[in-house]
Design an enzyme around this catalytic site. Structure first.
Site, PDB file in Angstrom:
ATOM      1  N   GLN A   1       5.628  -5.989   1.799  1.00  0.00           N
ATOM      2  CA  GLN A   1       6.239  -5.077   0.822  1.00  0.00           C
ATOM      3  C   GLN A   1       7.262  -4.200   1.528  1.00  0.00           C
ATOM      4  OE1 GLN A   1       2.875  -3.258  -1.747  1.00  0.00           O
ATOM      5  NE2 GLN A   1       1.886  -4.079   0.074  1.00  0.00           N
TER       6      GLN A   1
ATOM      7  N   HIS B   1      10.053  -6.800  -1.621  1.00  0.00           N
ATOM      8  CA  HIS B   1      10.785  -5.638  -2.135  1.00  0.00           C
ATOM      9  C   HIS B   1      12.186  -5.520  -1.545  1.00  0.00           C
ATOM     10  CE1 HIS B   1       6.654  -3.658  -3.221  1.00  0.00           C
ATOM     11  NE2 HIS B   1       6.998  -4.625  -4.045  1.00  0.00           N
TER      12      HIS B   1
ATOM     13  N   PRO C   1      -6.896   2.457   8.006  1.00  0.00           N
ATOM     14  CA  PRO C   1      -7.778   3.536   8.479  1.00  0.00           C
ATOM     15  C   PRO C   1      -8.360   4.372   7.342  1.00  0.00           C
ATOM     16  CG  PRO C   1      -5.466   4.017   9.005  1.00  0.00           C
ATOM     17  CD  PRO C   1      -5.499   2.628   8.443  1.00  0.00           C
TER      18      PRO C   1
HETATM   19  P1  NAD Z   1       1.813   3.194   0.843  1.00  0.00           P
HETATM   20  O1  NAD Z   1       2.660   4.276   1.430  1.00  0.00           O
HETATM   21  O2  NAD Z   1       1.418   3.295  -0.571  1.00  0.00           O
HETATM   22  O3  NAD Z   1       0.452   3.090   1.672  1.00  0.00           O
HETATM   23  C1  NAD Z   1       0.419   2.989   3.062  1.00  0.00           C
HETATM   24  C2  NAD Z   1      -0.988   2.640   3.474  1.00  0.00           C
HETATM   25  O4  NAD Z   1      -0.989   2.429   4.873  1.00  0.00           O
HETATM   26  C3  NAD Z   1      -2.022   3.717   3.184  1.00  0.00           C
HETATM   27  O5  NAD Z   1      -3.122   3.137   2.511  1.00  0.00           O
HETATM   28  C4  NAD Z   1      -2.436   4.205   4.577  1.00  0.00           C
HETATM   29  O6  NAD Z   1      -3.798   4.583   4.661  1.00  0.00           O
HETATM   30  C5  NAD Z   1      -2.162   2.984   5.413  1.00  0.00           C
HETATM   31  N1  NAD Z   1      -1.911   3.254   6.825  1.00  0.00           N
HETATM   32  C6  NAD Z   1      -1.353   4.355   7.383  1.00  0.00           C
HETATM   33  N2  NAD Z   1      -1.281   4.216   8.718  1.00  0.00           N
HETATM   34  C7  NAD Z   1      -1.782   2.983   9.004  1.00  0.00           C
HETATM   35  C8  NAD Z   1      -1.955   2.248  10.204  1.00  0.00           C
HETATM   36  N3  NAD Z   1      -1.602   2.769  11.394  1.00  0.00           N
HETATM   37  N4  NAD Z   1      -2.502   1.005  10.140  1.00  0.00           N
HETATM   38  C9  NAD Z   1      -2.868   0.470   8.938  1.00  0.00           C
HETATM   39  N5  NAD Z   1      -2.728   1.126   7.763  1.00  0.00           N
HETATM   40  C10 NAD Z   1      -2.184   2.372   7.795  1.00  0.00           C
HETATM   41  O7  NAD Z   1       2.575   1.844   1.161  1.00  0.00           O
HETATM   42  P2  NAD Z   1       2.593   0.439   0.381  1.00  0.00           P
HETATM   43  O8  NAD Z   1       1.210   0.100  -0.041  1.00  0.00           O
HETATM   44  O9  NAD Z   1       3.358  -0.482   1.242  1.00  0.00           O
HETATM   45  O10 NAD Z   1       3.415   0.672  -0.977  1.00  0.00           O
HETATM   46  C11 NAD Z   1       4.456   1.566  -1.177  1.00  0.00           C
HETATM   47  C12 NAD Z   1       5.872   1.016  -1.327  1.00  0.00           C
HETATM   48  O11 NAD Z   1       6.588   1.749  -0.363  1.00  0.00           O
HETATM   49  C13 NAD Z   1       6.175  -0.409  -1.042  1.00  0.00           C
HETATM   50  O12 NAD Z   1       6.818  -0.908  -2.155  1.00  0.00           O
HETATM   51  C14 NAD Z   1       7.197  -0.406   0.117  1.00  0.00           C
HETATM   52  O13 NAD Z   1       8.327  -1.206  -0.228  1.00  0.00           O
HETATM   53  C15 NAD Z   1       7.658   1.002   0.209  1.00  0.00           C
HETATM   54  N6  NAD Z   1       7.836   1.545   1.590  1.00  0.00           N
HETATM   55  C16 NAD Z   1       8.213   0.752   2.625  1.00  0.00           C
HETATM   56  C17 NAD Z   1       8.361   1.290   3.894  1.00  0.00           C
HETATM   57  C18 NAD Z   1       8.775   0.399   5.036  1.00  0.00           C
HETATM   58  O14 NAD Z   1       9.481  -0.591   4.807  1.00  0.00           O
HETATM   59  N7  NAD Z   1       8.338   0.695   6.252  1.00  0.00           N
HETATM   60  C19 NAD Z   1       8.104   2.649   4.114  1.00  0.00           C
HETATM   61  C20 NAD Z   1       7.737   3.437   3.025  1.00  0.00           C
HETATM   62  C21 NAD Z   1       7.581   2.871   1.762  1.00  0.00           C
END
Ligand code: NAD
Length: 258
Positions: A112, A130, A225
């Protein structure tokens, strides 16, 4: 083998040995990742508090077509900020571990994330549900808009029709790219194990994929976590940070098996 003092000698997380066994036995693995896998690279998740200039905004109110039409300069600036943040980040051990897994098993990696960090770690054929933060497309384009017709600006506009350039990501309320969705669903239905890493499981239709894999007989493992909405679908939940856990789950290049 000489013991590495930095490496845990007993199971540091409950369920870890069971997960290792399931992965070792699987022939094809469906992996779904979310923003949490990039958290240890310093890329904030949407549920982390936004920092600095952006702390008073809710990302769900910026990442939509409606928000872009209302405040294109603000939303474009937010995406420029995110592009700069991701460009300065590096893949972490979790991204590298998944790239290494694909050399050992048939892996379908569905993300995602829009940050491209899986690809930068060496993963190929990543299915981006996405879109990608660094891609551009057009809002109400005339069909002739392209990079050459873009007038620089905040945001750039097409000099032929005035259309706004927009980031090539899927915003809240928009459909997923059809081919990516089809390939992801097919892999969920045909893989014999499902690994879910770093997602809250709140954003649909991506969050439905682990359930689809389970319906087709694949055990579901969740690595996060914190509790997530997919814990109820999971056969096993390992409450660990992805970068710390994933490299311990299967052999990594340059490391002796223990
Ligand atoms: P989310 O922000 O809803 O959830 C993130 C999850 O990651 C949480 O449940 C959290 O507990 C967990 N988490 C945090 N640190 C972690 C670690 N070190 N190891 C494992 N898990 C960990 O994100 P989502 O579920 O991907 O959905 C939100 C939307 O946000 C998606 O559509 C995505 O496209 C977008 N998004 C993407 C990015 C990116 O590309 N890096 C960043 C922010 C949001």
């Amino acid at each position: 083998m000489v013991a590495d003092p930095l490496r845990p000698t007993s199971e540091p997380w409950p369920g870890m040995e069971a997960v290792r066994r399931l992965i070792a036995q699987a022939r094809s693995i469906f992996v779904l990742t979310g923003a949490g896998i990039s958290a240890e690279s310093g890329v904030p998740t949407f549920r982390d508090a936004m920092t600095g200039l952006w702390e008073r905004f809710n990302p769900e109110e910026l990442a939509s077509e409606e928000a872009y039409r209302r405040q294109p300069e603000l939303v474009w600036e937010w995406y420029l900020h995110r592009r700069a943040l991701v460009a300065a980040a590096h893949p972490n051990p979790a991204h590298h571990a998944l790239a290494a897994l694909a050399a050992q098993k048939h892996v379908t990696l569905v993300t995602q994330n829009v940050d491209g960090l899986h690809q930068r770690a060496g993963s190929q054929h990543v299915i981006e549900l996405h879109g990608n933060l660094f891609a551009n497309k057009w809002l109400d384009g005339c069909g002739r808009c392209d990079e050459a017709s873009a007038l620089p600006g905040m945001p750039p506009r097409c000099h032929l029709c005035g259309a706004l350039m927009r980031p090539g990501v899927v915003w809240f309320g928009e459909d997923l790219p059809r081919v990516a969705r089809f390939r992801a669903e097919h892999a969920a239905q045909t893989s014999d194990l499902c690994l879910v890493v770093g997602t809250s499981g709140l954003v649909y239709p991506a969050a439905a994929l682990p359930g689809l894999a389970k319906e087709h007989g694949a055990p579901v493992i969740v690595i996060n976590p914190l509790p997530s909405a997919l814990d109820q679908t999971a056969d096993l939940v390992v409450p660990a940070a992805a970068g710390a856990l994933l490299p311990l789950l299967w052999p990594q290049p340059g490391m002796e098996p223990d």
